[in-house]
Design a protein around this motif. Structure first.
Motif, short mmCIF file in Angstrom:
data_model
loop_
_atom_site.label_atom_id
_atom_site.label_comp_id
_atom_site.label_asym_id
_atom_site.label_seq_id
_atom_site.Cartn_x
_atom_site.Cartn_y
_atom_site.Cartn_z
N SER A 18 1.70 -3.04 14.79
CA SER A 18 2.46 -2.38 14.13
C SER A 18 2.28 -1.88 12.70
O SER A 18 2.26 -2.98 12.11
CB SER A 18 3.81 -2.63 14.34
OG SER A 18 4.86 -1.66 13.70
N PRO A 19 1.38 -0.91 12.32
CA PRO A 19 1.17 -0.69 11.06
C PRO A 19 2.65 -0.67 10.12
O PRO A 19 2.49 -1.27 8.69
CB PRO A 19 0.43 0.59 10.91
CG PRO A 19 0.74 1.20 12.00
CD PRO A 19 1.25 0.10 13.07
N ASP A 20 3.81 -0.37 10.77
CA ASP A 20 5.03 -0.36 9.76
C ASP A 20 5.43 -1.82 9.53
O ASP A 20 6.06 -1.99 8.51
CB ASP A 20 6.02 0.38 10.47
CG ASP A 20 5.69 1.94 10.63
OD1 ASP A 20 4.93 2.45 10.05
OD2 ASP A 20 6.25 2.57 11.75
N PHE A 21 4.96 -2.66 10.20
CA PHE A 21 5.44 -4.06 9.94
C PHE A 21 4.37 -5.13 9.80
O PHE A 21 4.33 -6.24 10.27
CB PHE A 21 6.12 -4.55 11.24
CG PHE A 21 7.54 -3.63 11.50
CD1 PHE A 21 8.69 -3.87 10.66
CD2 PHE A 21 7.67 -2.57 12.70
CE1 PHE A 21 9.64 -2.84 10.88
CE2 PHE A 21 8.64 -1.87 12.67
CZ PHE A 21 9.67 -1.99 11.84
N GLY A 22 3.23 -4.78 9.17
CA GLY A 22 2.40 -5.63 8.62
C GLY A 22 1.31 -6.11 9.58
O GLY A 22 0.62 -7.14 9.58
N GLY A 23 1.08 -5.25 10.53
CA GLY A 23 0.26 -5.46 11.82
C GLY A 23 0.89 -6.57 13.07
O GLY A 23 0.11 -7.23 13.79
N MET A 68 1.53 -12.56 14.25
CA MET A 68 1.33 -11.73 13.02
C MET A 68 0.08 -12.41 12.25
O MET A 68 -0.06 -13.75 12.18
CB MET A 68 2.47 -11.63 12.14
CG MET A 68 3.13 -12.76 11.51
SD MET A 68 4.72 -12.71 10.67
CE MET A 68 5.67 -13.92 11.52
N PRO A 69 -0.54 -11.63 11.22
CA PRO A 69 -1.54 -12.10 10.44
C PRO A 69 -1.01 -12.93 9.43
O PRO A 69 0.07 -12.65 8.67
CB PRO A 69 -2.27 -10.99 9.79
CG PRO A 69 -1.41 -9.72 10.39
CD PRO A 69 -0.58 -10.16 11.19
#
Length: 180
Positions: A40-45, A60-61
């Motif tokens: 999700s680009p909206d949530f940092g990947g 998550m990264p």
């Protein structure tokens, strides 16, 4: 198997912060048979692992400094009021790492340290209920903490989550916290 619905204080979610999301996706996908949703680009990947079509964990990264661990799993307990849980955490001697923050309409999260330094979070569900299947192959089942200060941890969690203790059959010298 019936759907799992976490009561307040029960495990509701867990996720992995990692330095290599692609490698972790492949590893856990193979190990547990999980699929991975697109980031999700909206949530940092942030990505979600799924089992049988249901979300079971997140990925998550790793961001930030090089001072902390680069790959770490975190557990989140259900809270119906993350602000009140934050007050309970600090009153019981814990500290706030990430204060309650909304994650879109999905819910509210917060991250804390217990008095022994153990990290954990809370999740106050919105549209994302956390994991809804439990105890089936590839789904969450057991969570525990290996505390560096057993006395501090065993006093802390019952104050925050209203857990009570029972003796563990698996670890004859240890105890397991359960919620009432």
């Amino acid at each position: 198997m019936p759907s799992y619905s976490a009561a307040p204080g029960a495990p509701i979610w867990f996720d992995l912060m990692t330095s290599d999301v692609d490698r972790a996706s492949d590893f856990y996908g193979t190990l547990f048979g999980w699929s991975i949703e697109e980031p999700s680009p909206d949530f940092g990947g942030y990505r979600n692992f799924t089992a049988g079509g249901s979300r079971v964990a997140g990925l998550m990264p790793m961001t930030g400094s090089d001072n902390g661990p680069t790959n770490v799993w975190s557990v989140y307990f259900r809270s119906d009021d993350a602000g009140a849980t934050t007050d309970s955490v600090t009153a019981a001697g814990g500290s706030v790492v990430v204060p309650p923050m909304p994650v879109g309409d999905m819910g509210t999260m917060a991250v804390y340290l217990d008095p022994a330094g153990g990290a954990f979070g809370v999740w106050q569900p919105g549209t994302h209920p956390g994991f809804v299947r439990r105890g089936e192959p590839g789904t969450p089942y057991w969570f525990d903490e290996m505390s560096m200060d057993y006395a501090a941890s065993s006093a802390f969690y019952p104050r925050v989550f209203d857990w009570n203790w029972r003796r563990s059959a698996a670890a004859q010298t240890g105890r397991v916290a359960t919620r009432r």
